[in-house]
Motif scaffolding. Structure first.
Motif, short mmCIF file in Angstrom:
data_model
loop_
_atom_site.label_atom_id
_atom_site.label_comp_id
_atom_site.label_asym_id
_atom_site.label_seq_id
_atom_site.Cartn_x
_atom_site.Cartn_y
_atom_site.Cartn_z
N ARG A 1 7.88 -7.45 0.31
CA ARG A 1 8.61 -8.71 0.43
C ARG A 1 8.47 -9.61 -0.78
NH1 ARG A 1 10.69 -9.83 5.33
NH2 ARG A 1 12.35 -10.41 3.91
N SER A 2 7.38 -9.45 -1.55
CA SER A 2 7.12 -10.37 -2.66
C SER A 2 6.78 -9.61 -3.94
CB SER A 2 5.95 -11.31 -2.30
OG SER A 2 5.51 -12.01 -3.44
N PRO A 3 7.61 -9.69 -4.98
CA PRO A 3 7.26 -9.09 -6.27
C PRO A 3 5.95 -9.62 -6.85
CG PRO A 3 9.59 -9.62 -6.21
CD PRO A 3 8.98 -10.22 -4.98
N PHE A 4 5.61 -10.87 -6.53
CA PHE A 4 4.34 -11.43 -7.01
C PHE A 4 3.17 -10.62 -6.47
CE2 PHE A 4 0.67 -14.08 -5.96
CZ PHE A 4 0.32 -14.57 -7.21
N PHE A 5 3.12 -10.38 -5.17
CA PHE A 5 2.03 -9.61 -4.59
C PHE A 5 2.10 -8.14 -5.01
CE2 PHE A 5 1.86 -13.06 -1.32
CZ PHE A 5 0.55 -13.44 -1.57
N ARG A 6 3.30 -7.62 -5.17
CA ARG A 6 3.43 -6.22 -5.59
C ARG A 6 2.84 -6.01 -6.98
NH1 ARG A 6 8.38 -5.56 -4.31
NH2 ARG A 6 9.44 -5.89 -6.28
N ASN A 7 3.17 -6.89 -7.90
CA ASN A 7 2.64 -6.77 -9.26
C ASN A 7 1.13 -6.95 -9.28
OD1 ASN A 7 5.23 -6.37 -10.25
ND2 ASN A 7 5.57 -8.55 -10.63
N LEU A 8 0.64 -7.86 -8.42
CA LEU A 8 -0.79 -8.10 -8.35
C LEU A 8 -1.54 -6.86 -7.87
CD1 LEU A 8 -3.10 -10.17 -8.59
CD2 LEU A 8 -2.62 -10.85 -6.24
N LEU A 9 -1.02 -6.21 -6.83
CA LEU A 9 -1.67 -5.01 -6.29
C LEU A 9 -1.56 -3.83 -7.26
CD1 LEU A 9 -0.49 -5.31 -2.59
CD2 LEU A 9 -2.83 -5.59 -3.43
N ARG B 1 -1.50 -4.07 -10.48
CA ARG B 1 -2.45 -4.34 -11.56
C ARG B 1 -3.85 -3.92 -11.14
NH1 ARG B 1 -3.58 -10.41 -13.48
NH2 ARG B 1 -4.76 -10.34 -11.51
N ARG B 2 -4.20 -4.15 -9.89
CA ARG B 2 -5.52 -3.72 -9.40
C ARG B 2 -5.65 -2.20 -9.42
NH1 ARG B 2 -8.78 -7.15 -6.63
NH2 ARG B 2 -9.51 -5.43 -5.32
N ILE B 3 -4.54 -1.50 -9.15
CA ILE B 3 -4.59 -0.04 -9.21
C ILE B 3 -4.80 0.43 -10.65
CG2 ILE B 3 -3.23 2.06 -8.85
CD1 ILE B 3 -1.90 0.68 -6.48
N ARG B 4 -4.11 -0.21 -11.58
CA ARG B 4 -4.23 0.20 -12.99
C ARG B 4 -5.64 -0.06 -13.54
NH1 ARG B 4 0.91 -2.33 -13.31
NH2 ARG B 4 -0.08 -4.18 -14.22
#
Length: 408
Positions: A284-292, A294-297
């Motif tokens: 639902r949110s690109p903000f949270f998607r990018n945040l998660l 980044r944690r994977i990377r």
């Protein structure tokens, strides 16, 4: 020069004709012709009992034309009346008051034009169903793999368990992250494309492929007997929000910006946590998607998986106050904006409210809360929430929202 009636031809004199049964009266009028001053009699009957159809049609057409003229004149009179009423209304006004009224009309006209331009610039708000379709297609934050006919289908445990009793039982036997589960389906005729369409249906509530086999009632009955009949997508997603089964992320709030940047620190300085699912907030949110992502990377996600602990996202409460978090999450799961939860209990107070009380500021109005939440929705790139809030804002706030959107 005088003219004697006896000098005119006899045919020009008035005539009265008729009989005892049906007497007709005719009025004759004379007209001169350009040659020889001949007189031609025009007769108009006052009794239409024997008039011809074509004469009746001409008379009706003439009346219709006359009626249109009267209506046009009446409309023009109305316009004149409105202008007269405005003159009478403003005759006793001060010039400054009249100028203020003109500015008000001009401002309303400008808002109308701004509304039109903002509607053209408005991106289409993505619904829950569309975001769930993308979630299935792009496989954000999957946590379990289904193996069917030697093909791997990465899926989300919480969604399948909430939507299908068959998968709820199947997945409970393999609770570990990234488990591979081999599918054994007893219903005959299920191939790989049809299995993918079934998964798409569980995510979106609609089949993702046009297959004539789905029109076969017998196959649908067999599938419902084996997998169970799911509720509507809205009902199951609301249940997932209420009970938070298989949640894998928690949202924490802090006023320490350094702590937020470090994604760690003393847990005692964190406020109450809110549970959620990575799949839903990333869809639902690109903000949270990018945040998660980044944690994977950076490898932080591996630590959480190894310890089998939910991922913690620490948010700066000066940017996203905690009191709005439940409204945001509720909308992510249901596409419904419910502002009533802001004041449902004293426990929903946030740091921003405490700071406002200490500073002696009055409580925020409902419109002010909606405006603040609108800007948070834009920050999270959650367009569905932003557009739903925009509908309930007063005109002045709508104008600010439209300007923000056109400049973004």
């Amino acid at each position: 020069m005088g003219a004697n009636a006896s000098n005119y031809p006899h045919s020009c004199s008035p005539r009265v004709g008729g009989n005892s049964q049906a007497q007709q009266t005719f009025i004759g009028t004379s007209s001169y012709s350009q040659q020889g001053y001949g007189c031609e009699s025009k007769l108009y009957s006052l009794d239409h009992g024997h008039e011809k159809p074509q004469d009746k049609k001409k008379r009706t057409s003439g009346l219709a034309t006359l009626k249109k003229k009267f209506i046009k004149r009446r409309k023009s009179n109305r316009s004149a009346d409105h202008a007269k009423q405005m003159r009478e209304l403003l005759s006793g006004w001060d010039v400054r008051d009249v100028n203020a009224l003109v500015e008000e009309y001009e401002g309303t006209s400008a808002l109308k034009e701004l509304s039109l331009q903002a509607s053209l610039a408005r991106p289409e708000a993505r619904t829950l169903q569309k975001d769930m379709a993308d979630l299935y297609e792009y496989k954000y934050c999957t946590d379990v793999d289904l193996i069917f006919q030697e093909t791997c289908f990465p899926v989300h445990r919480a969604i399948l368990a909430a939507r299908c009793p068959f998968f709820k039982t199947l997945l409970s036997s393999s609770p570990e992250y990234g488990a591979e589960i081999i599918m054994d389906i007893s219903t005959a005729g299920i191939d790989m494309p049809m299995f993918s369409a079934l998964l798409h249906y569980l995510y979106t509530g609609e089949f993702g492929m046009e297959d004539s086999r789905f029109q076969n009632v017998d196959i649908l009955v067999q599938l419902s007997e084996e997998f169970g009949t799911p509720n509507s997508l809205d009902v199951d997603m609301r249940g997932l929000f209420d009970y938070m089964c298989y949640y894998d992320v928690v949202l924490s709030f802090s006023s320490d910006s350094e702590l937020v940047e470090a994604f760690g620190g003393n847990q005692n300085c964190l406020d109450e946590e809110l549970k959620a699912h990575k799949a839903i907030i990333s869809a639902r949110s690109p903000f949270f998607r990018n945040l998660l992502q980044r944690r994977i990377r950076t490898g932080e996600e591996i630590t959480d998986r190894t310890l089998r602990t939910p991922t913690r996202i620490i948010l700066d409460e000066s940017i996203i106050p905690k009191k709005y978090a439940k409204v945001i999450l509720h909308c992510m799961y249901t596409d419904v904006v419910d502002l009533s939860v802001l004041h449902c209990s004293p426990s929903v107070g946030s740091l921003s409210e405490v700071q406002a009380l200490v500073a002696g500021k009055p409580n925020m109005t409902r419109a002010e809360e909606a405006m603040e939440l609108y800007h948070i929705a834009l920050f999270l790139e959650f367009n569905m929430l932003a557009q739903e809030l925009e509908r309930d804002l007063p005109w002045e706030a709508k104008g600010i929202c439209w300007l923000d959107r056109m400049h973004s």
